[in-house]
Design a protein around this motif. Structure first.
Motif, PDB file in Angstrom:
ATOM      1  N   ASN A 155     -39.550-104.415  68.783  1.00  0.00           N
ATOM      2  CA  ASN A 155     -39.986-104.983  70.054  1.00  0.00           C
ATOM      3  C   ASN A 155     -41.392-105.564  69.914  1.00  0.00           C
ATOM      4  O   ASN A 155     -42.050-105.342  68.908  1.00  0.00           O
ATOM      5  N   HIS A 156     -41.830-106.284  70.974  1.00  0.00           N
ATOM      6  CA  HIS A 156     -43.118-106.959  70.824  1.00  0.00           C
ATOM      7  C   HIS A 156     -44.309-106.044  71.069  1.00  0.00           C
ATOM      8  O   HIS A 156     -45.442-106.438  70.830  1.00  0.00           O
ATOM      9  N   MET A 176     -27.206-109.043  71.889  1.00  0.00           N
ATOM     10  CA  MET A 176     -27.214-110.460  71.506  1.00  0.00           C
ATOM     11  C   MET A 176     -26.709-111.397  72.600  1.00  0.00           C
ATOM     12  O   MET A 176     -26.506-112.585  72.364  1.00  0.00           O
ATOM     13  N   GLU A 177     -26.474-110.887  73.808  1.00  0.00           N
ATOM     14  CA  GLU A 177     -25.985-111.748  74.890  1.00  0.00           C
ATOM     15  C   GLU A 177     -27.075-112.700  75.397  1.00  0.00           C
ATOM     16  O   GLU A 177     -26.780-113.691  76.033  1.00  0.00           O
ATOM     17  N   ARG A 225     -33.292-113.581  70.110  1.00  0.00           N
ATOM     18  CA  ARG A 225     -33.076-112.571  71.155  1.00  0.00           C
ATOM     19  C   ARG A 225     -34.171-112.748  72.190  1.00  0.00           C
ATOM     20  O   ARG A 225     -35.301-112.320  72.000  1.00  0.00           O
ATOM     21  N   GLY A 252     -32.582-105.978  72.718  1.00  0.00           N
ATOM     22  CA  GLY A 252     -32.367-106.536  71.383  1.00  0.00           C
ATOM     23  C   GLY A 252     -31.135-106.038  70.652  1.00  0.00           C
ATOM     24  O   GLY A 252     -31.022-106.214  69.447  1.00  0.00           O
ATOM     25  N   CYS A 311     -34.761-111.483  74.996  1.00  0.00           N
ATOM     26  CA  CYS A 311     -35.326-110.299  75.680  1.00  0.00           C
ATOM     27  C   CYS A 311     -36.463-109.703  74.870  1.00  0.00           C
ATOM     28  O   CYS A 311     -37.262-108.933  75.401  1.00  0.00           O
ATOM     29  N   GLN A 312     -36.540-110.011  73.590  1.00  0.00           N
ATOM     30  CA  GLN A 312     -37.596-109.453  72.743  1.00  0.00           C
ATOM     31  C   GLN A 312     -38.707-110.458  72.454  1.00  0.00           C
ATOM     32  O   GLN A 312     -39.620-110.163  71.704  1.00  0.00           O
TER      33      GLN A 312
END
Lengths: 440, 88
Positions: free
Chosen positions: A35-36, B60-61, B73, B57, B75-76
């Motif tokens: 994650n970031h 993959m949608e 991805r 993550g 969302c990430q």
């Protein structure tokens, strides 16, 4: 040098505690996360949150401070894709790769929600409960939106409380577990006052919202996106209009990396001894990977794993861990998914969302492998992370062995030879974060 | 934008979504930016629109093309100034 005494994979509570404990014991530690920023799912920071306004408490800040003081090296946005040889991890960061060498490895890759198929579950607007919360923390406006939460597990209530606090209209929380299960679970909480307080606080914050046990969403409706859901409540069906549905059926550990590395898995979690050692020498595991148990269990297991990996004694922590492990097992029992949920999907319902494999196509398959070979179920980009647990629940199929890469990766990452020294400057210390944590 | 009014100090990011200029507060994930502008992320194998599911993550949608890189991805990924997002 690219070698570390300890590499920790996963920067949630377990991984942060583990990295801090190892680093404090004098080890050179690298903490990786895809994650970031650090914190994992439970400590996911909302956009715009500062150190003073953090909604989650002091334990996160303690971990951040410990990591900084002990000089653990943190690298966010980094995915582990393979193990080119024992003691080495190939990682991808943005569009470049590197091989990192370790003496001891601590796996703390956490858990994900279990998603189970029902008609309409692929409509945009239908998300996991934790998924919806993550998107909202990532800036999705939720004030004034109508939200239904459904599925199973303590997460539903926590998400309902958080979204209500941000102005969402929670139309209802529909928990599939029976009231009897929940009462038995509550009775077992006597030794866990913190969990009682937490539960009451969540419930209190959504007092006016219906929370129904023994209830679940049977179908989601809409053409291009979600418009309403049908819930089964006390045997009666009712349609509820909503903008978002958050639906997840408790949690399942992210076992792909431990399985890739050959760690023994038993009853759906990584087998560990009292010092969090897996079956593979030099590899430890902590947190949700060893069994779903929540924040406190993750922190104590991280502490034990981090100390053990650094050769420090851990015996004083074992009893506390055992109590929390028992609590986790009680959660699994209380939120076990009822069989009716397996009958929600119809012939035309998509089971594998990546490859759009419908339930009817899987009718004749006898195993996960056969389903993969004949229908491409589980062969898409998520590599069965969603439809694997779903088909295990629907059809009783067991997962196959894992082959690298554990995550989709670029061809350059996969094709590169082992240990290309020239690549190591990608992980130049001068560019090393705490970058993502500077605002804290 | 309501979010901006509530948090006036937050910097605004400007990007493009399918060629159209969009704005969102700094710290917004690409997936959230796509959703708040009523777009889906990808088109499924059978032609249905899809949006984020797991938000972390895994599923993959939420994959979309970001600055020319496919299958990101979203969302990430955090929204950045000048980012070009193309959904399916």
């Amino acid at each position: 040098m690219s070698g570390y005494d300890v590499i920790v994979v996963g920067a949630g509570p377990a991984g942060m505690a583990a990295a801090a404990a190892s680093a404090e014991a004098g080890c050179r530690v690298r903490l990786l996360d895809d994650n970031h920023s650090t914190g994992g799912q439970i400590w996911r920071r909302a956009s715009g949150e500062t150190r003073d306004s953090l909604s989650h408490g002091k334990e996160f800040l303690q971990c951040v401070d410990r990591l900084r003081e002990a000089k653990a090296e943190i690298r966010s946005g980094t995915r582990v894709v393979a193990q080119p040889r024992p003691g080495s991890l190939r990682v991808e960061h943005e569009n470049s790769w590197s091989d990192l060498q370790y003496e001891r490895l601590i796996l703390a890759t956490g858990a994900r929600e279990v998603f189970l198929p029902f008609p309409g579950w692929t409509l945009p607007g239908v998300m996991g409960a934790g998924g919806l919360q993550a998107l909202v923390k990532g800036g999705l406006p939720i004030a004034g939106k109508r939200v239904v939460l459904s599925g199973s597990g303590p997460l539903l209530l926590a998400v309902a409380a958080e979204l209500a606090r941000r102005g969402a209209h929670i139309e209802g929380v529909y928990e599939q577990a029976s009231l009897g299960s929940l009462i038995r679970l509550s009775a077992g909480l006597i030794g866990h006052p913190r969990k009682i307080v937490e539960g009451l606080r969540y419930r209190n914050s959504i007092r006016s919202t219906p929370y129904r046990a023994g209830s679940w969403v049977t179908e989601a409706h809409g053409s291009q996106r979600l418009a309403s859901v049908t819930v089964c409540c006390g045997g009666k069906l009712r349609e509820i209009r909503c903008d978002f549905l958050g639906c997840g059926f408790h949690l399942t550990p992210n076992l792909e990396l431990p399985r890739l590395l050959g760690c023994q898995i038993e009853a759906g979690s990584v087998s560990v001894d009292a010092e969090m050692r897996t079956s593979v020498a030099g590899i430890f595991s902590a947190g949700e990977l060893t069994g779903i148990g929540g924040l406190e269990k993750a922190l104590i297991e991280g502490e034990i794993a981090g100390r053990a990996a650094a050769g420090k004694p851990t015996a004083h922590l074992h009893r506390r861990r055992e109590r929390l492990v028992t609590f986790g097992r009680n959660l699994d029992t209380a939120f076990r998914v009822r069989e009716e949920i397996a009958t929600l999907s119809r012939d035309e319902t998509v089971i594998c969302r990546c490859e759009d494999v419908k339930r009817s196509a899987l009718a004749t398959a006898q195993s996960w492998r056969e389903a993969k070979l004949h229908t491409r179920c589980g062969m898409g980009p998520c590599q069965g992370r969603v439809c694997g647990p779903a088909s295990a629940f629907l059809f009783g199929w067991q997962p196959d062995e894992i082959r690298p890469p554990s995550m989709p990766a670029s061809l350059a990452t996969l094709a590169a030879p082992c240990e290309n020294e020239s690549r190591i400057d990608l992980f130049d210390r001068s560019k090393m974060d705490h970058e993502s944590d500077t605002r804290l | 934008m309501a979010t901006r009014e509530q948090q006036p100090r937050v910097e605004t990011i400007t990007a493009t979504l399918n060629g159209r200029a969009i704005e969102a507060p700094a710290g917004t994930s690409v997936a959230a930016a796509i959703m708040m502008h009523n777009a889906h992320c990808r088109i499924g194998v059978c032609g249905e629109p899809r949006g984020p599911l797991c938000g972390m993550g895994v599923c993959m949608e939420c994959c979309a093309t970001v600055d020319g890189v496919e299958h990101v991805r979203t969302c990430q990924a955090l929204l950045r100034d000048g980012m070009e997002i193309v959904t399916g």
